[in-house]
Structure formats: C-alpha cells, structure tokens
Scaffold this active site. Structure first.
Site, PDB file in Angstrom:
ATOM      1  N   ARG A  83      28.882   8.434   6.974  1.00  0.00           N
ATOM      2  CA  ARG A  83      28.197   7.252   7.598  1.00  0.00           C
ATOM      3  C   ARG A  83      27.943   7.698   9.139  1.00  0.00           C
ATOM      4  NH1 ARG A  83      28.129   1.395   5.974  1.00  0.00           N
ATOM      5  NH2 ARG A  83      27.789   1.226   8.144  1.00  0.00           N
ATOM      6  N   ASP A  84      28.257   8.933   9.269  1.00  0.00           N
ATOM      7  CA  ASP A  84      27.874   9.298  10.819  1.00  0.00           C
ATOM      8  C   ASP A  84      27.546  11.003  10.769  1.00  0.00           C
ATOM      9  OD1 ASP A  84      27.383   9.063  13.454  1.00  0.00           O
ATOM     10  OD2 ASP A  84      29.573   9.354  14.054  1.00  0.00           O
ATOM     11  N   LEU A  85      26.782  11.219   9.783  1.00  0.00           N
ATOM     12  CA  LEU A  85      26.542  12.700   9.683  1.00  0.00           C
ATOM     13  C   LEU A  85      25.493  13.014  10.694  1.00  0.00           C
ATOM     14  CD1 LEU A  85      26.882  15.236   7.753  1.00  0.00           C
ATOM     15  CD2 LEU A  85      24.882  14.540   6.637  1.00  0.00           C
ATOM     16  N   ASN A 119      29.111  16.902  13.989  1.00  0.00           N
ATOM     17  CA  ASN A 119      30.242  16.565  12.989  1.00  0.00           C
ATOM     18  C   ASN A 119      30.122  17.694  12.062  1.00  0.00           C
ATOM     19  OD1 ASN A 119      31.389  14.256  14.292  1.00  0.00           O
ATOM     20  ND2 ASN A 119      30.062  13.058  13.154  1.00  0.00           N
TER      21      ASN A 119
END
Length: 209
Positions: A13-15, A19
């Site tokens: 959900r936060d690619l 990251n």
C-alpha cells in the site's frame, strides 16, 4: 517480493522509490529489498481488505485510483498499480501523475489516463509500454491480476504482446509537456558536431527524447 507478500496476505500500500533499497547480498551488488510495510493491510484469501471510508493511506503520486477514492475494498492490485508507476518513472524519468497540491494529484490519478511512455522515451519497446499501461489501468479488473503474472510478462515482454492482450489506453503528450534534459541536448549537439566533422555526408543522430 510483492508476490511473496501477497501470498502471505499482505498488501504493501505504500510502494515508492523510498521503500525500495539496493544492497549487497550473496555477491549481488544490486540485491533489491522492499521495506516499510507500515501501511500494509492483511486480507483473507476470500475477501479484500476493508478500509474505513474517507481514510487516505499512501503517497499520492503512487496511489491507485481506488486508494485515492478511499474505497471500502482494496486488494493486491493496488500494488500492481503502484509498481506500474515505478516502472513508468524508471523508463521515462518522470511521474505519470504529479501536481502542485495533493488534491491535484489525487484527481489526476482518478480521472486522467497516463501519458504514453514512448511519447516521452521512444526507446521503450512497444511491448514494455503496454505492460506499464496495463499496470496503470484505472479499473483493477483491467490490470494484471497477480504480481506473478506481471513478473512473467516483464521477463518476456514480446511473448506477452504476442498473446494479443487488450490494448491499454494512454493519453497524448501536449506540446512542451515532455521535459528535455539539458545534458541530453548538449550530448546530442556534441554528437552531431562530431558526425559532421568525422563522417562526410553522415545521417546524424536521432533527437533524444
């Protein structure tokens, strides 16, 4: 890495580039590690994750349309979309959707087709462009269903295109929208001068994207 996470019921959900880290491991100088599962949500194999309406989770430039709209159901295909953003950025040097404010970016993610990658970088193969655009489909059902299927397509883009998948749509680039890198212009001018000096009647070089 994402396929393994999804197999264990985890959506990242936060690619985004922040990251994804490269490190030395087992002799590989560019071993890829996927970090920061702080926004990851667990989902059962038979149902998608439930998220409270009105809650935005993620970085707008890399969020899927359904995440931007804070829909009640989010599944692993939101990561497919985010990876499509990363692929677009890696191949073109720019984001497909950006703006002066968070709201502007969110609106573009939901309503605007991505620009054609080959309009920005014509060196991208048509097969790779279609893979990227399929990842960036607004409707989750039109994306790759799983990361494993996306990986298979990336390993052999031409074979993927030979299967005649539905053509993924893109928008045209407006005049002046595609940025020109100053270093590319200087390199092009130098190459042109070298061609004129060193090769009589040379055909010159193609203008860089």
């Amino acid at each position: 890495a994402l396929a393994a996470a999804h197999a264990h019921g985890v959506i990242h959900r936060d690619l985004k580039p922040d990251n994804v880290m490269l490190t030395h491991r087992l002799g590989d100088p560019d071993f890829v590690k996927l970090l920061d599962f702080g926004l990851a949500k667990m989902f059962a194999s038979a149902s998608a994750v439930k998220t409270a309406a009105g809650v935005l989770l993620g970085t707008p430039q890399y969020m899927s349309p359904e995440a931007c709209e804070s829909r009640s159901t989010i599944d692993a295909r939101t990561d497919v979309y985010a990876l499509g953003i990363l692929l677009f950025q890696m191949c073109t040097g720019r984001l497909p959707f950006d703006g002066e404010s968070m709201g502007e970016v969110l609106v573009k993610q939901v309503t605007q087709l991505p620009p054609a990658p080959r309009a920005i970088n014509p060196n991208i193969a048509p097969s790779v462009e279609q893979i990227i655009l399929r990842c960036l489909a607004k409707t989750p059902d039109h994306r790759f269903p799983t990361m494993n299927q996306l990986r298979e397509a990336l390993l052999d883009p031409e074979a993927y295109l030979m299967k005649s998948p539905p053509i993924a749509a893109a928008r045209s680039i407006a005049p002046g929208e595609a940025p020109v890198n100053a270093r590319d212009v200087v390199a092009y001018a130098a190459a042109q001068q070298k061609t004129r000096i060193g090769t009589a009647g040379g055909n010159g070089l193609p203008l860089p994207a």
